[in-house]
Design an enzyme around this catalytic site. Structure first.
Site, PDB file in Angstrom:
ATOM      1  N   ASP A 194      -8.362  -1.667   5.053  1.00  0.00           N
ATOM      2  CA  ASP A 194      -8.411  -0.395   5.786  1.00  0.00           C
ATOM      3  C   ASP A 194      -8.210   0.852   4.666  1.00  0.00           C
ATOM      4  OD1 ASP A 194      -5.664  -1.395   5.759  1.00  0.00           O
ATOM      5  OD2 ASP A 194      -5.293   0.451   6.862  1.00  0.00           O
ATOM      6  N   GLY A 241      -0.580  -2.170   6.180  1.00  0.00           N
ATOM      7  CA  GLY A 241      -0.664  -3.236   6.993  1.00  0.00           C
ATOM      8  C   GLY A 241      -1.805  -4.456   6.764  1.00  0.00           C
ATOM      9  N   THR A 285       0.929  -1.090  -0.261  1.00  0.00           N
ATOM     10  CA  THR A 285      -0.051  -0.099   0.043  1.00  0.00           C
ATOM     11  C   THR A 285       0.594   1.247   0.244  1.00  0.00           C
ATOM     12  OG1 THR A 285      -1.565  -1.033   1.245  1.00  0.00           O
ATOM     13  CG2 THR A 285      -1.634   1.395   1.451  1.00  0.00           C
ATOM     14  N   GLY A 323      -5.139  -5.163   6.613  1.00  0.00           N
ATOM     15  CA  GLY A 323      -6.259  -4.177   7.029  1.00  0.00           C
ATOM     16  C   GLY A 323      -7.242  -4.602   8.003  1.00  0.00           C
TER      17      GLY A 323
END
Length: 375
Positions: A228, A249, A197, A251
């Site tokens: 997330d 990370g 991400t 999510g």
């Protein structure tokens, strides 16, 4: 005694604002970026691979820094930085997005303006080259915060976004990861040694902050899984009163903790209480309780804004780890601090400030300061 101290502290933190931090200096700006966190092995990082990642991180950092150094807006700076990472095949966003179980690339993104907390997000889009720009268009040209799937793509077409063919997003490395996941019956965590991400957060010279995050999700994701990254309050949050933050990370855990909002909310709460007022009240509480140490009582609170922000970010990331999740965050504060916190072996990251800090790093503890680029 500890219960008494906690009760007094809680009462103080529940009161209306007693003191506010001084406004940031007008010339101050700050930028932080990330390209994913995860279980990174220094031994597996070849010099060529490292150079490629550092080059793209620096390009993104320079693009955002140039805008801020010239007095531009935080929103424009984070978009400029994120677009470069979305266009790079090295990161799990845009061009380098991972494959779903069905062999497609589904993209998520979100963006937030700290001035008015306006926000926009998209999830599961397949034909938009730069999802961060579509998320911002949702923010500025619709009454909504999040659009998903076919509806988001219809909105994109209505707003003039070109349709990007699916093959643009596909990379051989990501396809091989999906094939290995299926053949060896692995989980996404086994093939995605890092969460790729991307994100950026910024403070501009006018004191405004912004945050943005973009991702392709997790390899082999099914059933329309969304993490997330496109969720305001989990992967992205910005509030001029507290901080701007972007997460990367696992999510599901970041959603459960509400990481982005949690960190900013804790920062905002701390600075509504004057430390001297809290110290005095806790000292009086100890004295009334008959403590022998009342006269020599010294409240141990982080005094520097940078230390406080780091402590709060680390605490929330420890909460994520305690639940079983991992990853990291980047944030900037109203005072101009650019901060990282991650509970993994590494996080692709960079930061630059008006004070002259300019650095990119990959593994834990290897930040190295240098002079600000000459723009």
């Amino acid at each position: 005694m500890k219960k008494l101290i906690a009760a007094v502290a809680l009462a103080l933190l529940s009161q209306p604002a007693l003191a506010e931090e001084a406004a940031p200096e007008q010339a101050r700006w700050s930028l932080a970026i990330h390209g994913g966190a995860g279980t990174l092995d220094p031994k597996a990082m070849t010099p060529e691979k490292r150079a490629a990642y550092e080059a793209d991180l620096q390009r993104a950092l320079d693009a955002g820094s140039k805008i801020l150094a010239e007095g531009g807006d935080a929103m424009d700076a984070i978009k400029a930085a994120i677009i470069i990472m979305e266009d790079s095949p090295l990161f799990n966003a845009g061009k380098g997005a991972v494959f779903t179980w069905d062999g497609t690339n589904e993209l998520d993104a979100s963006i937030m303006d700290g001035r008015d907390r306006s926000a926009g997000a998209v999830a599961g889009v397949k034909t938009v080259r730069n999802p961060i720009l579509l998320a911002d268009t949702v923010r500025t040209q619709s009454e909504h915060v999040m659009l998903m799937g076919a509806g988001a793509e219809a909105f994109a077409a209505e707003k003039g976004f070109e349709v990007t063919p699916p093959e643009y997003f596909a990379t051989e490395a990501r396809r091989e990861a999906l094939e290995r996941l299926k053949a060896e019956k692995l989980s996404a965590l086994d093939v995605d040694h890092k969460f790729g991400t991307v994100g950026a957060v910024a403070l501009d010279t006018k004191g405004n902050m912004a945050a943005g995050t973009s991702t392709g999700g997790m390899t082999g994701k099914r059933w329309g899984r969304v993490g997330d990254a496109p969720m305001i309050g989990a992967g992205t949050y910005a509030d001029n009163r507290a901080c701007a933050l972007s997460a990367t990370g696992w999510g599901e855990y970041f959603i459960r903790v509400g990481v982005a909002h949690e960190i900013c909310a804790r920062l905002r709460t701390w600075w509504t209480v004057d430390p001297q007022t809290m110290e005095s009240a806790l000292g009086e509480a100890l004295a009334k309780a008959g403590s022998d140490d009342a006269n020599s009582f010294e409240l141990k609170l982080p005094r520097a804004p940078e230390d406080l922000a780091q402590s709060i970010a680390d605490s929330v990331m420890a909460d994520v780890a305690a639940l079983g999740g991992d990853g990291g965050v980047i944030l900037v504060t109203p005072e101009g601090h650019a901060i990282f916190s991650f509970n993994t072996t590494g996080m692709y990251r960079g930061r630059a400030t008006s004070a002259g800090l300019n650095e990119v790093a990959i593994f834990g503890g290897e930040e190295r300061a240098s002079s600000t680029p000459d723009h």
